[in-house]
Scaffold this motif. Structure first.
Motif, mmCIF file in Angstrom:
data_model
loop_
_atom_site.group_PDB
_atom_site.id
_atom_site.type_symbol
_atom_site.label_atom_id
_atom_site.label_comp_id
_atom_site.label_asym_id
_atom_site.label_seq_id
_atom_site.Cartn_x
_atom_site.Cartn_y
_atom_site.Cartn_z
ATOM 1 N N UNK A 386 -6.880 -1.757 -11.655
ATOM 2 C CA UNK A 386 -6.458 -1.533 -10.259
ATOM 3 C C UNK A 386 -5.152 -2.264 -9.959
ATOM 4 N N UNK A 387 -5.047 -3.505 -10.438
ATOM 5 C CA UNK A 387 -3.834 -4.282 -10.114
ATOM 6 C C UNK A 387 -2.607 -3.799 -10.890
ATOM 7 N N UNK A 388 -2.846 -3.077 -11.991
ATOM 8 C CA UNK A 388 -1.725 -2.583 -12.799
ATOM 9 C C UNK A 388 -1.103 -1.310 -12.227
ATOM 10 N N UNK A 389 -1.882 -0.588 -11.432
ATOM 11 C CA UNK A 389 -1.408 0.723 -10.969
ATOM 12 C C UNK A 389 -0.320 0.564 -9.919
ATOM 13 N N UNK A 390 0.644 1.466 -9.973
ATOM 14 C CA UNK A 390 1.804 1.342 -9.091
ATOM 15 C C UNK A 390 1.913 2.591 -8.220
ATOM 16 N N UNK A 391 1.875 2.376 -6.913
ATOM 17 C CA UNK A 391 2.075 3.497 -5.989
ATOM 18 C C UNK A 391 3.583 3.733 -5.891
ATOM 19 N N UNK A 392 4.027 4.817 -6.523
ATOM 20 C CA UNK A 392 5.471 5.064 -6.608
ATOM 21 C C UNK A 392 5.997 5.749 -5.351
ATOM 22 N N UNK A 393 5.157 6.609 -4.757
ATOM 23 C CA UNK A 393 5.632 7.392 -3.616
ATOM 24 C C UNK A 393 4.474 7.643 -2.674
ATOM 25 N N UNK A 394 4.737 7.577 -1.381
ATOM 26 C CA UNK A 394 3.750 7.958 -0.375
ATOM 27 C C UNK A 394 4.580 8.491 0.770
ATOM 28 N N UNK A 395 4.599 9.795 0.952
ATOM 29 C CA UNK A 395 5.642 10.400 1.811
ATOM 30 C C UNK A 395 5.478 10.040 3.276
ATOM 31 N N UNK A 396 6.422 10.537 4.068
ATOM 32 C CA UNK A 396 6.498 10.095 5.459
ATOM 33 C C UNK A 396 5.207 10.403 6.233
ATOM 34 N N UNK A 397 4.462 11.410 5.780
ATOM 35 C CA UNK A 397 3.199 11.669 6.484
ATOM 36 C C UNK A 397 2.085 10.789 5.924
ATOM 37 N N UNK A 398 2.468 9.862 5.043
ATOM 38 C CA UNK A 398 1.507 8.912 4.446
ATOM 39 C C UNK A 398 0.248 9.622 3.943
ATOM 40 N N UNK A 399 0.438 10.374 2.884
ATOM 41 C CA UNK A 399 -0.661 11.140 2.303
ATOM 42 C C UNK A 399 -1.836 10.240 1.938
ATOM 43 N N UNK A 563 -10.043 2.128 -0.659
ATOM 44 C CA UNK A 563 -10.944 0.995 -0.908
ATOM 45 C C UNK A 563 -10.180 -0.146 -1.565
ATOM 46 N N UNK A 564 -9.196 0.208 -2.364
ATOM 47 C CA UNK A 564 -8.329 -0.789 -3.012
ATOM 48 C C UNK A 564 -6.913 -0.559 -2.511
ATOM 49 N N UNK A 565 -6.271 -1.632 -2.071
ATOM 50 C CA UNK A 565 -4.877 -1.510 -1.636
ATOM 51 C C UNK A 565 -3.979 -1.729 -2.854
ATOM 52 N N UNK A 566 -3.144 -0.771 -3.239
ATOM 53 C CA UNK A 566 -2.347 -0.944 -4.458
ATOM 54 C C UNK A 566 -1.368 -2.117 -4.331
ATOM 55 N N UNK A 567 -1.196 -2.830 -5.443
ATOM 56 C CA UNK A 567 -0.300 -3.988 -5.394
ATOM 57 C C UNK A 567 0.615 -4.062 -6.607
ATOM 58 N N UNK A 568 0.530 -3.076 -7.524
ATOM 59 C CA UNK A 568 1.365 -3.121 -8.722
ATOM 60 C C UNK A 568 2.831 -2.853 -8.401
ATOM 61 N N UNK A 569 3.693 -3.427 -9.218
ATOM 62 C CA UNK A 569 5.139 -3.152 -9.127
ATOM 63 C C UNK A 569 5.635 -2.926 -10.542
ATOM 64 N N UNK A 570 6.629 -2.079 -10.670
ATOM 65 C CA UNK A 570 7.094 -1.711 -12.012
ATOM 66 C C UNK A 570 7.710 -2.891 -12.759
ATOM 67 N N UNK A 571 7.281 -3.074 -14.007
ATOM 68 C CA UNK A 571 7.909 -4.068 -14.882
ATOM 69 C C UNK A 571 8.910 -3.380 -15.808
#
Ligand code: BGC
Length: 736
Positions: A386-399, A563-571
């Motif tokens: 979960x902590x490794x995953x990176x939310x790259x995009x979430x458009x203006x309508x916040x999908x 349920x999980x708030x993403x927190x990953x950032x690209x390395x």
């Protein structure tokens, strides 16, 4: 596997002398070096040479390393690669060594435990995006426990090769493009594997690989030449090794690549002058598989004998699988080309690790039931996923997160693929242990929503016959979860690719599904940064889920549901296109930064997603950084703090990345260099203070092409988010 048929004692040897009182080398109360002195004094040259060889036992599952069939493993061999997942075979072989060889020296069993033994957790590249080294240590401790209880004393991990060319398949095995990040995560995994004492029955010895600069492989092609200047060797490739040697790593593996004319496996400078003389490493170096023999193919040695000579005298103590030492070292010693001192030093280094592991006292692995996939181990794997995953995009309508959906279409060739979630080098991972995205979605929404699945297309090929069904499912649904990505075999060793875009057929599926007008959440599982320029317009949200291991499905679904708030950032940077490679954040400045000069004329010169990019479901606001001093001297510690507030409605984790820049110096330096990071958990409305304690010689000084650290008078900038703070060193030029 017939052990008895496979092993043979060295010619002319007899079993351990029974009459003698306990010899000094067997007495655990005597200091290790004295025990080794005693043992060396008893060994024949042949016995010494055998300690410097590594063969294998069991059935290999790495297609690149089929090797020769070993008909007779001498009981005096130094080490075996242990392909089996059970202690029984090891114990049978070990019994031969301990009870039937003349001196009873135990064998060291090694294996590639890369991201989990049976409890597979995310790949190293993914782990780095968690920015949580403590959690990585925890996962590595699980791997160590499962490995040691299965008969493995030594893992060929971590890989800390800085990699800036995602065409190279092995980019997945390291911690990305930044030297410091490789050093921090490498050290974290060393601590997880080794703990405070490798004699502990739950710990294994670590092996740093591939020493060194393998990640610079030209054009991303595996096993090839690398062009590395002394300056770059020191400021980019050696730094993580130095950090991990300081963290106590017991062994290293020499690399396949030719470093500017001298292969890593025949490189006296890196293997002896730097590693042993400058850094004082007292463990040993094993060659990569066949790397000694490959010196011939590389044009460094005329034949196997010369290859053995070059590698051994350069500083490779153990020959993995090439038999060059086995066949030629004794002859080279007799001819005076290899000194007895070098031989004894090499054997001493191997014996030292065996003694530190406690193998002389505890050579056998006890059978421990339920050693795999313990509930707590799976939880650790899931948290790291979960902590490794990176939310790259979430458009203006916040999908995302997906709330109040009643009809979900799960589409794509990865959504039900268990094997691909394990990634490359998955050791004894078993696809049956894996939760897929589809299963995760069923667990998460199964009771409250209707879920339909369609494959759409395969990972590659030209069969488009499943697209119609996928479009139908998409048209029916409130939201489409589209899981695309790479086959796990597209990453890892010998897996170079000329493009980092996904195969056209996957892009076609995305286009068709997006054509329904339904919101599309693209979930990606892959072992390298991808060219997403054609996929990104079709997705309202993109989650980079990587190859997340056994509990990946629940982690992916947990992020999609909120349920999980993403927190990953690209390395590692995601280029806009393959043509931009190499592209990484810490490049040196251009001569013409103005008037848009030097940029590509046909496409953007910016990456699609830069190093450090990653979204959250909450928002964070950075305050003003403050330093406890602006003017400093070399021995000062400068403390800089920045307040960060969670200004959104959800609890979230924020990692603060601290960079420095030296705008003018006698050796030019990158536009930004990461020097520290810290991740904290913040409730809504909470403000946390993040602190960077600067040691000027460590964090501000530059390193030159000989490894000296130099601090020059002048300005240094600290960069954090979009804030800049300028420090001033008014002292003399210093070098250490
Ligand atoms: C790889 C190493 C690995 C070794 C042993 C080699 O082909 O390059 O990373 O540790 O095999 O399996």
């Amino acid at each position: 596997m017939c052990v008895m048929a496979c092993v043979a004692p060295v010619a002319g040897s007899v079993s351990v002398a029974a009459a003698e009182p306990v010899p000094v080398y067997r007495n655990a109360a005597v200091p290790v070096e004295e025990r080794i002195d005693d043992l060396l004094s008893r060994m024949t040259t042949r016995e010494k040479v055998l300690q410097l060889n590594q063969f294998y036992i069991g059935t290999n599952n790495n297609v690149n390393n089929i090797g020769e069939v070993v008909n007779g493993i001498p009981a005096e061999v130094g080490s075996l690669i242990y392909f089996d997942g059970d202690p029984a075979l090891r114990n049978a072989m070990q019994r031969r060594a301990v009870e039937e060889s003349r001196l009873g020296i135990p064998i060291l069993f090694g294996y590639d435990v890369i991201h989990g033994f049976r409890t597979v957790y995310p790949t190293s590249l993914a782990q780095a995006c968690s920015w949580n080294p403590a959690l990585v240590s925890e996962a590595c401790a699980v791997a160590a426990q499962e490995a040691r209880q299965s008969g493995v004393d030594w893992t060929f991990s971590p890989m800390i090769d800085v990699a800036r060319d995602p065409r190279w398949g092995r980019v997945v095995e390291g911690y990305g493009e930044d030297p410091y990040v490789n050093g921090v995560f490498g050290a974290a995994s060393v601590r997880g594997y080794q703990g405070d004492n490798i004699a502990d029955s739950l710990k294994v010895a670590a092996c740093l690989k591939h020493y060194v600069a393998y990640g610079a492989s030209e054009a991303g092609r595996d096993y090839v030449y690398t062009e590395v200047s002394p300056q770059t060797l020191w400021d980019t490739y050696l730094l993580p090794y130095q950090m991990c040697v300081e963290a106590g790593a017991q062994t290293l593996m020499s690399s396949f690549n030719d470093i500017s004319g001298t292969p890593g496996t025949a490189n006296h400078y890196t293997l002896t002058e730097v590693l042993k003389d400058m850094w004082g490493h007292d463990g040993f170096v094993v060659s990569d598989w066949d790397a000694v023999k490959q010196l011939v193919a590389q044009g460094n040695a005329a034949d196997m004998k010369e290859a053995a000579l070059h590698a051994f005298n350069a500083g490779v103590e153990m020959d993995m699988m090439s038999y060059a030492y086995d066949h030629h070292l004794e002859e080279l010693i007799a001819e005076g080309k290899v000194s007895p001192q070098r031989l004894d030093d090499a054997v001493r280094r191997v014996l030292r690790i065996k003694m530190r592991l406690g193998l002389f006292e505890n050579p056998y692995t006890p059978e421990v039931p339920d050693r795999f996939l313990r509930p707590a181990s799976r939880v650790t794997a899931g948290r790291l996923a979960a902590e490794s995953m990176v939310l790259l995009k979430n458009d203006s309508t916040a999908t995302l997160p997906l709330k109040e959906v009643s009809k979900i279409a799960v589409i794509g060739p990865l959504a039900k693929s268990k094997a691909d979630m394990l990634g490359s080098w998955h050791c004894h991972g078993n696809p049956d242990d894996v939760t897929t995205l589809y299963e995760g979605i069923m667990n998460e929404y199964g009771n409250g929503a209707e879920v339909r699945y369609a494959l759409g297309v395969d990972k590659d090929g030209d069969d488009t016959s499943g697209i119609a069904e996928a479009v139908e499912a998409a048209a029916w649904a409130d939201v489409v979860i589209l899981h695309l990505g790479e086959d796990y075999r597209w990453g890892g060793e010998n897996a170079s690719r000329s493009t980092i875009a996904l195969p056209a057929i996957q892009e076609k599926l995305a286009e068709a599904v997006a054509g329904t007008g339904k919101p599309v959440v693209l979930v990606l599982s892959n072992g390298r940064p991808l060219d997403l320029s054609r996929l990104e317009p079709h997705a309202n949200a993109i989650l980079e889920a990587w190859q997340p291991g056994v509990n990946g499905g629940d982690a992916m679904a947990g992020i999609l549901s909120g349920r999980i708030n993403p927190s990953g950032k690209l390395a590692i940077t995601f280029p806009y296109s393959t043509g931009q490679i190499p592209i990484y954040y810490n490049r040196r400045p251009t001569a013409r930064p103005f008037d848009r000069q030097g940029l590509y004329q046909d496409i953007t010169s910016e990456p699609l997603y830069p190093f450090g990019h990653g979204l959250s479901y909450t928002t964070f606001e950075y305050g003003t950084p403050k330093a406890d001093r602006i003017d400093f001297v070399a021995d000062d510690t400068i403390e800089i703090t920045i307040p960060v507030t969670n200004t959104g409605d959800l609890t979230g984790d924020e990692t603060v990345l601290w960079f420095i820049n030296d705008p003018y110096s006698s050796i030019t330096r990158p536009v930004k260099e990461l020097k520290y990071f810290e991740k904290k958990h913040l409730s809504p409305g909470e403000t946390a203070e993040y602190t960077f304690r600067i040691d000027p010689m460590r964090d501000l000084a530059m390193v030159d092409g000989t490894g000296r650290r130099i601090l020059e008078p002048g300005e240094y900038r600290v960069l954090v988010a979009d804030k800049v703070l300028t420090l001033n060193y008014k002292g003399e030029k210093l070098s250490r």
